[in-house]
Structure formats: structure tokens, C-alpha cells
Design a protein around this motif. Sequence first.
Motif, PDB file in Angstrom:
ATOM      1  N   GLU A  22       3.422  -3.132  16.176  1.00 52.36           N
ATOM      2  CA  GLU A  22       2.295  -2.345  15.660  1.00 52.36           C
ATOM      3  C   GLU A  22       2.241  -0.979  16.327  1.00 52.36           C
ATOM      4  OE1 GLU A  22      -1.288  -4.513  16.183  1.00 52.36           O
ATOM      5  OE2 GLU A  22      -0.800  -6.026  14.678  1.00 52.36           O
ATOM      6  N   THR A  43       4.663   4.007   3.350  1.00 52.56           N
ATOM      7  CA  THR A  43       5.126   2.808   4.060  1.00 52.56           C
ATOM      8  C   THR A  43       6.640   2.834   4.237  1.00 52.56           C
ATOM      9  OG1 THR A  43       5.103   1.653   1.928  1.00 52.56           O
ATOM     10  CG2 THR A  43       3.196   1.354   3.360  1.00 52.56           C
ATOM     11  N   TYR A  58       3.486  -4.135   5.740  1.00 51.89           N
ATOM     12  CA  TYR A  58       2.428  -4.837   5.003  1.00 51.89           C
ATOM     13  C   TYR A  58       1.948  -6.060   5.773  1.00 51.89           C
ATOM     14  CZ  TYR A  58       3.558  -1.848   1.036  1.00 51.89           C
ATOM     15  OH  TYR A  58       3.731  -0.760   0.217  1.00 51.89           O
ATOM     16  N   ARG A  59       2.870  -6.756   6.427  1.00 53.31           N
ATOM     17  CA  ARG A  59       2.472  -7.936   7.206  1.00 53.31           C
ATOM     18  C   ARG A  59       1.580  -7.550   8.384  1.00 53.31           C
ATOM     19  NH1 ARG A  59       4.003 -10.751  11.581  1.00 53.31           N
ATOM     20  NH2 ARG A  59       5.800  -9.424  12.039  1.00 53.31           N
ATOM     21  N   PHE A  61      -0.226  -4.530   8.746  1.00 53.88           N
ATOM     22  CA  PHE A  61      -1.401  -3.697   8.468  1.00 53.88           C
ATOM     23  C   PHE A  61      -2.059  -3.956   7.107  1.00 53.88           C
ATOM     24  CE2 PHE A  61       1.344  -1.347  11.401  1.00 53.88           C
ATOM     25  CZ  PHE A  61       0.454  -1.091  12.437  1.00 53.88           C
ATOM     26  N   GLY A  62      -1.468  -4.814   6.290  1.00 51.09           N
ATOM     27  CA  GLY A  62      -2.051  -5.129   4.994  1.00 51.09           C
ATOM     28  C   GLY A  62      -1.596  -4.184   3.901  1.00 51.09           C
ATOM     29  N   ASP A  63      -1.845  -2.894   4.072  1.00 51.44           N
ATOM     30  CA  ASP A  63      -1.424  -1.891   3.102  1.00 51.44           C
ATOM     31  C   ASP A  63      -1.433  -0.525   3.784  1.00 51.44           C
ATOM     32  OD1 ASP A  63      -4.115  -1.258   3.327  1.00 51.44           O
ATOM     33  OD2 ASP A  63      -4.653  -2.065   1.368  1.00 51.44           O
ATOM     34  N   LYS A  64      -1.182   0.528   3.004  1.00 48.44           N
ATOM     35  CA  LYS A  64      -1.131   1.876   3.577  1.00 48.44           C
ATOM     36  C   LYS A  64      -2.476   2.278   4.171  1.00 48.44           C
ATOM     37  CE  LYS A  64      -0.231   6.718   2.488  1.00 48.44           C
ATOM     38  NZ  LYS A  64       0.182   7.705   1.453  1.00 48.44           N
ATOM     39  N   ASP A  65      -3.577   1.897   3.500  1.00 48.19           N
ATOM     40  CA  ASP A  65      -4.903   2.234   4.027  1.00 48.19           C
ATOM     41  C   ASP A  65      -5.128   1.585   5.387  1.00 48.19           C
ATOM     42  OD1 ASP A  65      -5.527   3.800   1.854  1.00 48.19           O
ATOM     43  OD2 ASP A  65      -6.605   2.224   0.787  1.00 48.19           O
ATOM     44  N   GLY A  66      -4.674   0.353   5.535  1.00 42.23           N
ATOM     45  CA  GLY A  66      -4.797  -0.326   6.829  1.00 42.23           C
ATOM     46  C   GLY A  66      -4.004   0.383   7.905  1.00 42.23           C
TER      47      GLY A  66
END
Length: 243
Positions: A22, A43, A58-59, A61-66
Motif C-alpha cells: 500500500e 490504476t 483494486y484489491r 484500495f477498491g478503486d481509483k477513488d479509494g
Amino acid sequence: MPSHPPSRNGATDSEIADIGREQRVIEAAADLLAREGRDAVTTRAVAVAAGMQPPAIYRLFGDKDGLLDAVAEHGFAKFLATKHVDPDPQDLLADLRAGWDLAVEFGLANPALYTLMYSEPTRAASPAFKAGMEILMGRLRRLAAGGWLHVDEELAAMIIHATARGAVLTWLSLPQERRNPALLTTLRESMVAAVTNQEPAVRDAGPAGAARALRAALPEQTSLSSAEQHLLKEWLDRLATEG
């Protein structure tokens, strides 16, 4: 027996590895943001810069916003690390000016990151943002206790934030040849004039300044019951707004 036994601090080896990944992704995204702007933080580009595959982003942070939320939190933590906290400054107004200058200087030195940090109102829930607010509220409580505060602490905090953000975003929006340093100085002094008195209000006639000073010291008093403190605060709030 678990496949990933916990380490001494309670985290598994897998969780520790995720934290490291992360941080690597956040630093890669922050670097892309600083060099090429927000549109460059995709991403795919971040995955390449961090040396991993896009599905890993994605794993984690979930998505770009995350991911962008995590980069903004990184920015608040970076800003918090620059703050110097003097629990007993000799000159309260100089301390206020220094804090404002520091916020503006950080924004001008990190334009893309600063814009991301303050682009979403929900980021006020950031732990690092809240820690920074505590430092600011400490400054304001000292000003209020000394009779220097012209408005209540919450309004003062809003004025300080509004003028600092306005200063940074206006400066960044101007072409290089129109960036006049007097803009920053004038906005800072306008902020000081708006939230503080020229002289400590407790030296002047009238209850408002004394009420603000007493209200700032109220949480430190232990001789009053909760109900008494609540009632006294209500009276002081009313007196502090007079005039």
C-alpha cells in the motif's frame, strides 16, 4: 495452525506485506500526481510505477477513488509532519501568523497534492486532518484565554482555513507574471484582523472579551459539576457574541 501466524504486534505476515505494498502504491501515485497531474494517476500507470499488476491496486484500495483518498491522507500526514507545536509561545499572534504561513507554503510547494487534499469535503474526516485541526484549535484556545480572540473559536478556524485555501488556490490559478507576494501578506493580515483584537479584549470594558477568555479556560476547571459547566458555557456563549 494458521497459514500466516501473527507477528509480535498482532498483524500477520500477509497483512504486513499488504501495508508495505500500500505504501509503495501511495508513494508511486503521489509521485505521478506531482510530476504529471491528477489525470496521470490511473490504476494502470500507478501499477506500472509501483511494479505490480493493476488487479493488486483494486484489491488494496477498491478503486481509483479509494486510491486517491489514500493519497490525500498521505498528504495530510505529510503536512502534519511539518507542523511545529509550541505549547507556550511567547507571541501568540506571531504563532498564528507562522501557522498560516506554513499551511500556505505547503500548498505552494505541493500544488497538485494540496488541490487533491481539499477537493472533497468528506476528507475532513481524515485522521491526519483532524490531528492538524487539534493543533489549530490549541492555538485558538490560547488566543481566547489571553483575550486576543475577536470571534468564537469555531468561526476563527473557518476563517483561517478559508483564507489559507483561498490564498493557495488563487496563487496557483494566476500566471507566473501576475503572482504578487503582496496577495499572500494581505490575506494573512486580513485573517489576523478578522479573528483577533489589536489589544487583549480582557483589558477593555465590556463582557464579550472576558467571556471568551473564561470560556476558553472552562474545560480546565474541575470544581464545577457537568450541569454547572454546561449552564455556564451557555451563558458565556451568549455574552461572547454581544457586540
